[in-house]
Design a protein around this motif. Structure first.
Motif, mmCIF file in Angstrom:
data_model
loop_
_atom_site.group_PDB
_atom_site.id
_atom_site.type_symbol
_atom_site.label_atom_id
_atom_site.label_comp_id
_atom_site.label_asym_id
_atom_site.label_seq_id
_atom_site.Cartn_x
_atom_site.Cartn_y
_atom_site.Cartn_z
ATOM 1 N N LEU A 1 49.425 53.350 43.434
ATOM 2 C CA LEU A 1 49.107 52.128 44.173
ATOM 3 C C LEU A 1 47.804 52.304 44.941
ATOM 4 O O LEU A 1 46.966 51.396 44.973
ATOM 5 C CB LEU A 1 50.256 51.765 45.116
ATOM 6 C CG LEU A 1 50.071 50.502 45.943
ATOM 7 C CD1 LEU A 1 49.832 49.288 45.050
ATOM 8 C CD2 LEU A 1 51.272 50.273 46.844
ATOM 9 N N GLU A 2 47.603 53.464 45.527
ATOM 10 C CA GLU A 2 46.368 53.724 46.272
ATOM 11 C C GLU A 2 45.161 53.635 45.342
ATOM 12 O O GLU A 2 44.141 53.043 45.677
ATOM 13 C CB GLU A 2 46.458 55.100 46.943
ATOM 14 C CG GLU A 2 45.279 55.451 47.836
ATOM 15 C CD GLU A 2 44.158 56.153 47.070
ATOM 16 O OE1 GLU A 2 42.979 55.873 47.362
ATOM 17 O OE2 GLU A 2 44.460 56.946 46.174
ATOM 18 N N GLN A 3 45.272 54.190 44.143
ATOM 19 C CA GLN A 3 44.178 54.112 43.178
ATOM 20 C C GLN A 3 43.951 52.671 42.733
ATOM 21 O O GLN A 3 42.802 52.229 42.615
ATOM 22 C CB GLN A 3 44.476 54.989 41.962
ATOM 23 C CG GLN A 3 44.398 56.471 42.246
ATOM 24 C CD GLN A 3 44.899 57.304 41.080
ATOM 25 O OE1 GLN A 3 45.846 56.930 40.386
ATOM 26 N NE2 GLN A 3 44.257 58.444 40.862
ATOM 27 N N LEU A 4 45.031 51.940 42.488
ATOM 28 C CA LEU A 4 44.900 50.541 42.095
ATOM 29 C C LEU A 4 44.168 49.755 43.178
ATOM 30 O O LEU A 4 43.271 48.958 42.884
ATOM 31 C CB LEU A 4 46.273 49.926 41.810
ATOM 32 C CG LEU A 4 46.274 48.446 41.421
ATOM 33 C CD1 LEU A 4 45.495 48.197 40.141
ATOM 34 C CD2 LEU A 4 47.712 47.941 41.279
ATOM 35 N N ARG A 5 44.508 49.985 44.428
ATOM 36 C CA ARG A 5 43.828 49.282 45.531
ATOM 37 C C ARG A 5 42.341 49.633 45.576
ATOM 38 O O ARG A 5 41.500 48.764 45.813
ATOM 39 C CB ARG A 5 44.507 49.601 46.851
ATOM 40 C CG ARG A 5 45.836 48.886 47.004
ATOM 41 C CD ARG A 5 46.492 49.168 48.326
ATOM 42 N NE ARG A 5 47.730 48.399 48.434
ATOM 43 C CZ ARG A 5 48.771 48.776 49.128
ATOM 44 N NH1 ARG A 5 48.759 49.916 49.811
ATOM 45 N NH2 ARG A 5 49.845 48.019 49.173
ATOM 46 N N ARG A 6 42.014 50.897 45.357
ATOM 47 C CA ARG A 6 40.603 51.305 45.321
ATOM 48 C C ARG A 6 39.865 50.608 44.185
ATOM 49 O O ARG A 6 38.727 50.156 44.341
ATOM 50 C CB ARG A 6 40.478 52.824 45.138
ATOM 51 C CG ARG A 6 40.630 53.582 46.414
ATOM 52 C CD ARG A 6 40.318 55.069 46.367
ATOM 53 N NE ARG A 6 39.638 55.590 45.215
ATOM 54 C CZ ARG A 6 39.983 56.712 44.603
ATOM 55 N NH1 ARG A 6 41.008 57.423 45.018
ATOM 56 N NH2 ARG A 6 39.287 57.150 43.574
ATOM 57 N N ILE A 7 40.511 50.535 43.033
ATOM 58 C CA ILE A 7 39.893 49.904 41.865
ATOM 59 C C ILE A 7 39.666 48.419 42.116
ATOM 60 O O ILE A 7 38.589 47.881 41.836
ATOM 61 C CB ILE A 7 40.756 50.137 40.612
ATOM 62 C CG1 ILE A 7 40.748 51.628 40.240
ATOM 63 C CG2 ILE A 7 40.294 49.270 39.451
ATOM 64 C CD1 ILE A 7 41.817 52.032 39.240
ATOM 65 N N ILE A 8 40.666 47.751 42.654
ATOM 66 C CA ILE A 8 40.543 46.311 42.925
ATOM 67 C C ILE A 8 39.487 46.068 43.990
ATOM 68 O O ILE A 8 38.676 45.142 43.874
ATOM 69 C CB ILE A 8 41.912 45.712 43.340
ATOM 70 C CG1 ILE A 8 42.927 45.822 42.201
ATOM 71 C CG2 ILE A 8 41.756 44.263 43.808
ATOM 72 C CD1 ILE A 8 42.556 45.086 40.931
ATOM 73 N N ALA A 9 39.444 46.895 45.035
ATOM 74 C CA ALA A 9 38.448 46.740 46.097
ATOM 75 C C ALA A 9 37.027 46.923 45.570
ATOM 76 O O ALA A 9 36.084 46.331 46.107
ATOM 77 C CB ALA A 9 38.728 47.729 47.228
ATOM 78 N N ALA A 10 36.865 47.727 44.525
ATOM 79 C CA ALA A 10 35.538 47.975 43.956
ATOM 80 C C ALA A 10 35.076 46.874 43.003
ATOM 81 O O ALA A 10 33.920 46.874 42.577
ATOM 82 C CB ALA A 10 35.528 49.328 43.239
ATOM 83 N N CYS A 11 35.957 45.936 42.666
ATOM 84 C CA CYS A 11 35.555 44.834 41.786
ATOM 85 C C CYS A 11 34.631 43.897 42.560
ATOM 86 O O CYS A 11 34.977 43.468 43.666
ATOM 87 C CB CYS A 11 36.775 44.044 41.299
ATOM 88 S SG CYS A 11 37.807 44.926 40.118
ATOM 89 N N PRO A 12 33.471 43.582 42.011
ATOM 90 C CA PRO A 12 32.564 42.675 42.719
ATOM 91 C C PRO A 12 33.154 41.267 42.811
ATOM 92 O O PRO A 12 34.026 40.901 42.035
ATOM 93 C CB PRO A 12 31.300 42.687 41.851
ATOM 94 C CG PRO A 12 31.732 43.177 40.515
ATOM 95 C CD PRO A 12 32.958 44.011 40.713
ATOM 96 N N ASP B 1 32.286 38.385 41.842
ATOM 97 C CA ASP B 1 31.556 37.516 40.931
ATOM 98 C C ASP B 1 32.485 37.181 39.769
ATOM 99 O O ASP B 1 33.666 37.534 39.790
ATOM 100 C CB ASP B 1 30.259 38.165 40.474
ATOM 101 C CG ASP B 1 30.452 39.487 39.736
ATOM 102 O OD1 ASP B 1 31.598 39.829 39.356
ATOM 103 O OD2 ASP B 1 29.448 40.207 39.543
ATOM 104 N N THR B 2 31.978 36.516 38.768
ATOM 105 C CA THR B 2 32.813 36.085 37.652
ATOM 106 C C THR B 2 33.501 37.257 36.968
ATOM 107 O O THR B 2 34.712 37.236 36.732
ATOM 108 C CB THR B 2 31.977 35.272 36.638
ATOM 109 O OG1 THR B 2 31.357 34.186 37.331
ATOM 110 C CG2 THR B 2 32.848 34.729 35.523
ATOM 111 N N GLY B 3 32.737 38.295 36.644
ATOM 112 C CA GLY B 3 33.314 39.468 35.988
ATOM 113 C C GLY B 3 34.324 40.178 36.863
ATOM 114 O O GLY B 3 35.375 40.619 36.388
ATOM 115 N N GLY B 4 34.041 40.275 38.139
ATOM 116 C CA GLY B 4 34.965 40.937 39.065
ATOM 117 C C GLY B 4 36.270 40.179 39.214
ATOM 118 O O GLY B 4 37.342 40.771 39.290
#
Length: 192
Positions: free
Chosen positions: A3-14, A16-19
């Motif tokens: 879950l911690e990794q998933l949160r880091r990954i989601i937080a790093a999504c820009p 914008d449209t792609g994010g």
């Protein structure tokens, strides 16, 4: 994926449209323990907004199609319902068209992501957040690890039904065993 990794990954999504596409793809993917082919085959009409959750109906999979509900998240960062709404609003999806579209560097939308493209998005999102080695299959493992290691661990049967495994699946039981060994271990709390 934890879950911690998933949160880091989601937080790093820009933002914008792609994010937005990536957040929806990842969170729905974890919520249904999706195979990359299930995500690629998903049509936007097969993601029904129930208000406090999403009913996601895959058309095919290893054991055929399935329909599961993904509950709204308590954390706004990882709420799959809001992620889907954000993506659907910006993409203006055709109900009969793919749920997840290609997005170029300029934010322009293209055709549907194929199964390989879905897997590549999982890897790229992980890499962007410093969580390396993720593959499309990581979404399936993520549901197991997060559901089983939650404050109130989910029973194997519930995880199996959500992810489309048979209840005695050796793959599922292998994932469960790994999580349980870290949580239920004779060396935990004995003062070592």
């Amino acid at each position: 994926m934890t879950l911690e990794q998933l949160r880091r990954i989601i937080a790093a999504c820009p933002d914008d449209t792609g994010g937005r596409r990536d957040r929806a793809l990842l969170l729905i993917g974890v919520g249904i323990a999706a195979r990359r082919g299930e995500l690629a085959g998903l049509r936007s009409r097969n993601v029904e907004d129930l208000g406090d959750g999403l009913r996601v109906t895959t058309l095919f999979g290893k054991r055929g199609g399935r329909s599961v509900v993904v509950s709204a998240g308590r954390n706004p960062l990882t709420d799959p319902v809001q992620a889907w709404r954000d993506w659907a609003a910006i993409a203006r999806l055709d109900p009969g068209g793919p749920a997840f579209l290609q997005v170029d560097k300029g934010g322009n939308l293209g055709g549907g992501l194929g199964d390989r493209g879905c897997g590549e998005r999982v890897t790229a999102c992980g890499d962007r957040a410093g969580v390396y080695g993720l593959k499309g299959h990581s979404l399936r493992v993520a549901l197991v690890t997060t559901a089983r290691s939650a404050e109130k661990p989910k029973p194997i049967e519930v995880i199996a039904d959500q992810g489309g495994w048979t209840r005695n699946s050796s793959a599922l039981l292998g994932y469960i065993r790994i999580v349980d060994e870290l949580v239920e271990n004779a060396t935990i709390g004995i003062g070592l």
